[in-house]
Design an enzyme around this catalytic site. Sequence first.
Site, PDB file in Angstrom:
ATOM      1  N   SER A 109      -0.531  13.886   2.465  1.00  0.00           N
ATOM      2  CA  SER A 109      -1.085  14.010   4.403  1.00  0.00           C
ATOM      3  C   SER A 109      -2.014  12.477   4.810  1.00  0.00           C
ATOM      4  CB  SER A 109      -1.174  14.931   4.375  1.00  0.00           C
ATOM      5  OG  SER A 109      -3.188  15.084   4.586  1.00  0.00           O
ATOM      6  N   LYS A 110      -1.381  11.692   5.765  1.00  0.00           N
ATOM      7  CA  LYS A 110      -2.542  11.144   6.021  1.00  0.00           C
ATOM      8  C   LYS A 110      -3.759  10.999   5.939  1.00  0.00           C
ATOM      9  CE  LYS A 110      -1.936   6.870   8.902  1.00  0.00           C
ATOM     10  NZ  LYS A 110      -1.689   5.919   8.414  1.00  0.00           N
ATOM     11  N   ARG A 111      -4.291  12.391   6.660  1.00  0.00           N
ATOM     12  CA  ARG A 111      -5.305  12.137   6.797  1.00  0.00           C
ATOM     13  C   ARG A 111      -6.430  12.023   5.493  1.00  0.00           C
ATOM     14  NH1 ARG A 111      -5.572  17.678   7.289  1.00  0.00           N
ATOM     15  NH2 ARG A 111      -3.731  17.820   7.807  1.00  0.00           N
ATOM     16  N   GLN A 112      -6.418  12.050   3.754  1.00  0.00           N
ATOM     17  CA  GLN A 112      -6.346  12.192   2.802  1.00  0.00           C
ATOM     18  C   GLN A 112      -6.056  10.033   2.701  1.00  0.00           C
ATOM     19  OE1 GLN A 112      -5.167  15.113   0.175  1.00  0.00           O
ATOM     20  NE2 GLN A 112      -6.990  16.088   0.773  1.00  0.00           N
ATOM     21  N   GLY A 113      -5.708   9.822   2.763  1.00  0.00           N
ATOM     22  CA  GLY A 113      -5.800   8.079   2.501  1.00  0.00           C
ATOM     23  C   GLY A 113      -4.595   7.737   3.362  1.00  0.00           C
TER      24      GLY A 113
END
Length: 525
Positions: A254-258
């Site tokens: 996901s976008k949150r993790q990098g």
Amino acid sequence: MVRTRFAPSPTGYLHVGGLRTALYCYLFAKKNKGKFLLRIEDTDQERFVEGAVENLIKTLSWVGLDHDEGPMLDGSEKGKFGPYTQSKRTEIYLKHADELLEKGHAYRCFCTKERLDEMREKQEKNKLPPMYDRTCANLQKSEIEEKLKAKIPFVVRQKMPYELIKFKDLVRGNVQFDGKIIDDQVLIKSDGFPTYHLANVVDDHFMEITHVIRGEEWLPSTPKHIALYKAFGWEHPEFAHLPLLLNEDKSKLSKRQGDVSVESYIEKGYLKEAIINFAAFLGWNPGGGEEKEIFTLEELEEVFSIEHVHKAGAVFNIEKLDWFNWKWQKEIFNKKIFTLAKEIDKKIEIDLSRKDQPKFLFTSEDKEEKFIEEKGKILLEICRKYLDEKYLSDKNIFKMLVTVEEKILRDPKETSSQIDFYFSQPNYSKELLTHEKMGVDLTWAKKSLEESQKDLEKLDNWKISEIKNVLTKIVERFACKNGQVFWPLRAALSGLEFSPGVFEVMYTLGKKESIERIKKALAKL
Ligand code: GLU
């Protein structure tokens, strides 16, 4: 003829997962001499992002995935199945929703949000799957007419057939779903716009798509789509659902993790060849014991096959991308310097015993010097964006870069730290000049450095080969190991434990600076 499509929703950037889907669609089409389409799925007008479509087309084209049909950058369209943007096809979807209503495969649902929330709450309490309870599917014709007249807002829902829906997925094999536990999907929203499901099926049919290749997250939607094809009396295309992309910890990428946008990797300076090569291997390999991993886009067009796409999730590993980037930097760089060397010296001998590191034997020292300079220019193009003025304006920059060429090809971002020692006299403790295992203690270091200083001072022709000559003679005279002469010198010149080759560093620093640094080291001893 095989026809595939990449059908992104324009979110503003291209997700790496999207790139992988686009690539597989492209490769499958090319391999089968078919057509690759780009279709913009922008039915969700609330998520409209300015410039998103242009950005998508640019990014795909930058990596080399040009489409045969679809919207183009100048606003025009290629292909005779358009428009290829869903927001321009609303009429078609509405007409087909009407057809489903007429045939009884869909119904109008007038339920309010409050009623639906209540229903869901109850279902949750009773541990039932959250599904529309079909209240409106049983309305009488007169009731419907009344509600329409009263302008009560409604959605159109698909009436899922209560039957087993089976199909053969090209990646996952036989798949089946029980229609009874699939929700009656909204096909037309209360604002009169279609949802993804209806638009997707209608478009794939009219654009004559033969193979739907998409991410696994769309697998649960497929029975709904198959039911729609059946309701329309159309044959459905083949389906291939690609494995999920996972983080290292196996959670969904996901976008949150990098960083997951292709644009960010382009911005960081990754090569398109590496990005494509990396994306190809996210869930596929050539199979058949093939160990080769470096493939051009053209080569991938030859070897790609759906049978070798994996079922298991594919881990997104940045180190692997870095590895591909390094390999591709080297590949491209080697090709360039090969041509360069032959241009500079027609009679050059090239030693190819190490394929990834060709050795060039020039017929004259001048030609070799010219080669070093020109090679430095090529290296500068790779790392220029990471260097500030101090480095760029130094007249010796090309020579310096050549001494750290491997490091630049591996990680151009680190270039400045690699060449910093050329710019300032290094700071180090005298212990660095010693190397116990090599038999270099403080006394030996002193003796060896004194000898080097003395002989190098006598050298006028400051060339790599001459410097090498002088130092090799000292080794012979002492009857010692190379390291016993080179180690203290290397430390004296660079202040580093591991530095580039001692002859090259000395050549680059020049005679005066080299001697000065040796003297400085001797002063420590
Ligand atoms: N618009 C969908 C997406 O954004 C396409 C799914 C499909 O390929 O059917 O991924």
